[in-house]
Design a protein around this motif. Structure first.
Motif, PDB file in Angstrom:
ATOM      1  N   LEU A  16       3.408   5.994  20.477  1.00  0.00           N
ATOM      2  CA  LEU A  16       2.569   7.102  20.919  1.00  0.00           C
ATOM      3  C   LEU A  16       1.264   7.149  20.138  1.00  0.00           C
ATOM      4  CD1 LEU A  16       5.265   9.897  21.261  1.00  0.00           C
ATOM      5  CD2 LEU A  16       4.187   8.582  23.086  1.00  0.00           C
ATOM      6  N   CYS A  17       1.099   6.268  19.185  1.00  0.00           N
ATOM      7  CA  CYS A  17      -0.084   6.257  18.336  1.00  0.00           C
ATOM      8  C   CYS A  17      -1.298   5.752  19.128  1.00  0.00           C
ATOM      9  CB  CYS A  17       0.153   5.353  17.125  1.00  0.00           C
ATOM     10  SG  CYS A  17      -1.282   5.217  16.051  1.00  0.00           S
ATOM     11  N   PRO A  18      -2.354   6.583  19.237  1.00  0.00           N
ATOM     12  CA  PRO A  18      -3.533   6.128  19.979  1.00  0.00           C
ATOM     13  C   PRO A  18      -4.253   4.963  19.295  1.00  0.00           C
ATOM     14  CG  PRO A  18      -3.929   8.293  19.019  1.00  0.00           C
ATOM     15  CD  PRO A  18      -2.494   7.948  18.768  1.00  0.00           C
ATOM     16  N   LEU A  19      -4.222   4.919  17.973  1.00  0.00           N
ATOM     17  CA  LEU A  19      -4.864   3.803  17.273  1.00  0.00           C
ATOM     18  C   LEU A  19      -4.119   2.494  17.509  1.00  0.00           C
ATOM     19  CD1 LEU A  19      -5.874   5.512  13.910  1.00  0.00           C
ATOM     20  CD2 LEU A  19      -7.302   5.026  15.895  1.00  0.00           C
ATOM     21  N   CYS A  30       0.927   5.495  10.209  1.00  0.00           N
ATOM     22  CA  CYS A  30       1.875   4.391  10.421  1.00  0.00           C
ATOM     23  C   CYS A  30       3.038   4.486   9.447  1.00  0.00           C
ATOM     24  CB  CYS A  30       1.179   3.045  10.258  1.00  0.00           C
ATOM     25  SG  CYS A  30       0.237   2.570  11.703  1.00  0.00           S
ATOM     26  N   GLY A  31       4.227   4.403   9.963  1.00  0.00           N
ATOM     27  CA  GLY A  31       5.431   4.455   9.146  1.00  0.00           C
ATOM     28  C   GLY A  31       5.983   5.854   8.957  1.00  0.00           C
ATOM     29  N   LEU A  32       5.273   6.874   9.424  1.00  0.00           N
ATOM     30  CA  LEU A  32       5.730   8.245   9.226  1.00  0.00           C
ATOM     31  C   LEU A  32       7.029   8.521   9.975  1.00  0.00           C
ATOM     32  CD1 LEU A  32       5.045  10.849   7.791  1.00  0.00           C
ATOM     33  CD2 LEU A  32       3.719  11.534   9.770  1.00  0.00           C
ATOM     34  N   ARG A  34       9.311   6.320  10.928  1.00  0.00           N
ATOM     35  CA  ARG A  34      10.387   5.572  10.268  1.00  0.00           C
ATOM     36  C   ARG A  34      10.768   6.218   8.948  1.00  0.00           C
ATOM     37  NH1 ARG A  34       7.441   0.096  10.743  1.00  0.00           N
ATOM     38  NH2 ARG A  34       5.865   1.616  11.152  1.00  0.00           N
ATOM     39  N   SER A  35       9.776   6.749   8.236  1.00  0.00           N
ATOM     40  CA  SER A  35      10.043   7.432   6.973  1.00  0.00           C
ATOM     41  C   SER A  35      10.930   8.657   7.198  1.00  0.00           C
ATOM     42  CB  SER A  35       8.725   7.844   6.327  1.00  0.00           C
ATOM     43  OG  SER A  35       8.962   8.595   5.163  1.00  0.00           O
ATOM     44  N   ILE A  36      10.608   9.441   8.211  1.00  0.00           N
ATOM     45  CA  ILE A  36      11.420  10.621   8.538  1.00  0.00           C
ATOM     46  C   ILE A  36      12.821  10.196   8.954  1.00  0.00           C
ATOM     47  CG2 ILE A  36      11.667  12.528  10.170  1.00  0.00           C
ATOM     48  CD1 ILE A  36       8.589  12.773  10.122  1.00  0.00           C
ATOM     49  N   SER A  37      12.914   9.150   9.750  1.00  0.00           N
ATOM     50  CA  SER A  37      14.219   8.662  10.198  1.00  0.00           C
ATOM     51  C   SER A  37      15.080   8.225   9.013  1.00  0.00           C
ATOM     52  CB  SER A  37      14.035   7.497  11.174  1.00  0.00           C
ATOM     53  OG  SER A  37      15.274   7.052  11.653  1.00  0.00           O
ATOM     54  N   TYR A  38      14.489   7.480   8.082  1.00  0.00           N
ATOM     55  CA  TYR A  38      15.235   7.072   6.885  1.00  0.00           C
ATOM     56  C   TYR A  38      15.668   8.286   6.065  1.00  0.00           C
ATOM     57  CZ  TYR A  38      14.479   1.997   7.066  1.00  0.00           C
ATOM     58  OH  TYR A  38      14.501   0.670   7.394  1.00  0.00           O
ATOM     59  N   ALA A  39      14.766   9.259   5.913  1.00  0.00           N
ATOM     60  CA  ALA A  39      15.096  10.451   5.120  1.00  0.00           C
ATOM     61  C   ALA A  39      16.238  11.233   5.765  1.00  0.00           C
ATOM     62  CB  ALA A  39      13.865  11.342   4.966  1.00  0.00           C
ATOM     63  N   LEU A  40      16.214  11.368   7.083  1.00  0.00           N
ATOM     64  CA  LEU A  40      17.279  12.089   7.774  1.00  0.00           C
ATOM     65  C   LEU A  40      18.614  11.360   7.693  1.00  0.00           C
ATOM     66  CD1 LEU A  40      15.347  13.357  10.921  1.00  0.00           C
ATOM     67  CD2 LEU A  40      16.040  14.669   8.898  1.00  0.00           C
ATOM     68  N   MET A  50       8.313   3.582   3.338  1.00  0.00           N
ATOM     69  CA  MET A  50       7.657   3.563   4.651  1.00  0.00           C
ATOM     70  C   MET A  50       6.396   4.434   4.664  1.00  0.00           C
ATOM     71  SD  MET A  50       9.057   1.696   6.968  1.00  0.00           S
ATOM     72  CE  MET A  50       9.648   0.394   5.923  1.00  0.00           C
ATOM     73  N   HIS A  51       6.503   5.639   4.116  1.00  0.00           N
ATOM     74  CA  HIS A  51       5.348   6.554   4.070  1.00  0.00           C
ATOM     75  C   HIS A  51       5.647   7.634   3.042  1.00  0.00           C
ATOM     76  CE1 HIS A  51       2.020   9.083   5.333  1.00  0.00           C
ATOM     77  NE2 HIS A  51       1.646   8.164   6.200  1.00  0.00           N
ATOM     78  N   ILE A  52       4.721   7.870   2.166  1.00  0.00           N
ATOM     79  CA  ILE A  52       4.918   8.819   1.070  1.00  0.00           C
ATOM     80  C   ILE A  52       5.059  10.266   1.565  1.00  0.00           C
ATOM     81  CG2 ILE A  52       2.475   9.202   0.589  1.00  0.00           C
ATOM     82  CD1 ILE A  52       4.898   8.669  -2.204  1.00  0.00           C
ATOM     83  N   LEU A  53       4.516  10.576   2.746  1.00  0.00           N
ATOM     84  CA  LEU A  53       4.544  11.947   3.250  1.00  0.00           C
ATOM     85  C   LEU A  53       5.682  12.216   4.247  1.00  0.00           C
ATOM     86  CD1 LEU A  53       0.716  12.524   3.725  1.00  0.00           C
ATOM     87  CD2 LEU A  53       2.178  13.272   1.844  1.00  0.00           C
ATOM     88  N   GLY A  54       6.641  11.304   4.362  1.00  0.00           N
ATOM     89  CA  GLY A  54       7.740  11.492   5.307  1.00  0.00           C
ATOM     90  C   GLY A  54       8.602  12.695   4.985  1.00  0.00           C
ATOM     91  N   ILE A  55       9.005  12.831   3.740  1.00  0.00           N
ATOM     92  CA  ILE A  55       9.866  13.953   3.343  1.00  0.00           C
ATOM     93  C   ILE A  55       9.099  15.278   3.389  1.00  0.00           C
ATOM     94  CG2 ILE A  55      11.222  14.920   1.443  1.00  0.00           C
ATOM     95  CD1 ILE A  55      12.123  12.029   0.870  1.00  0.00           C
ATOM     96  N   PRO A  56       7.854  15.346   2.893  1.00  0.00           N
ATOM     97  CA  PRO A  56       7.104  16.596   3.080  1.00  0.00           C
ATOM     98  C   PRO A  56       6.905  16.952   4.560  1.00  0.00           C
ATOM     99  CG  PRO A  56       6.065  15.281   1.381  1.00  0.00           C
ATOM    100  CD  PRO A  56       7.131  14.431   1.998  1.00  0.00           C
TER     101      PRO A  56
END
Length: 92
Positions: A16-19, A30-32, A34-40, A50-56
């Motif tokens: 869904l990323c326009p870029l 990018c990776g957000l 996947r980061s959320i998925s790993y955290a969950l 994957m991304h430092i801001l996934g958990i926040p």
């Protein structure tokens, strides 16, 4: 819910990323997902890799959900945004 069900390791064919759609290799988000998925799934190390801001982001999303539920509970007469834009019916 979708991010709990997807396999973050699998190669994703759809984005869904326009870029990404425009052909860019990476973007700030990018990776957000996947980061959320790993955290969950409880894999915090992989989430941060994957991304430092996934958990926040999970905290922000949960806060928004709670805010919307409280708003709905406090104002039950507002059904959706389109109702608030309509004029009330004339009572003669």
């Amino acid at each position: 819910m979708y991010l709990v069900l997807i396999d973050p390791v699998a190669i994703q064919q759809f984005s869904l990323c326009p870029l990404h759609t425009l052909g860019f290799e990476s973007c700030p988000g990018c990776g957000l997902g996947r980061s959320i998925s790993y955290a969950l799934r409880g894999n915090i190390t992989a989430s941060f890799s994957m991304h430092i801001l996934g958990i926040p982001a999970i905290g922000i999303i949960l806060h928004r959900i709670v805010t919307l539920v409280r708003l709905r509970r406090n104002y039950p007469h507002i059904h959706n945004a389109s109702h608030s834009l309509q004029e009330p019916p004339c009572q003669t």
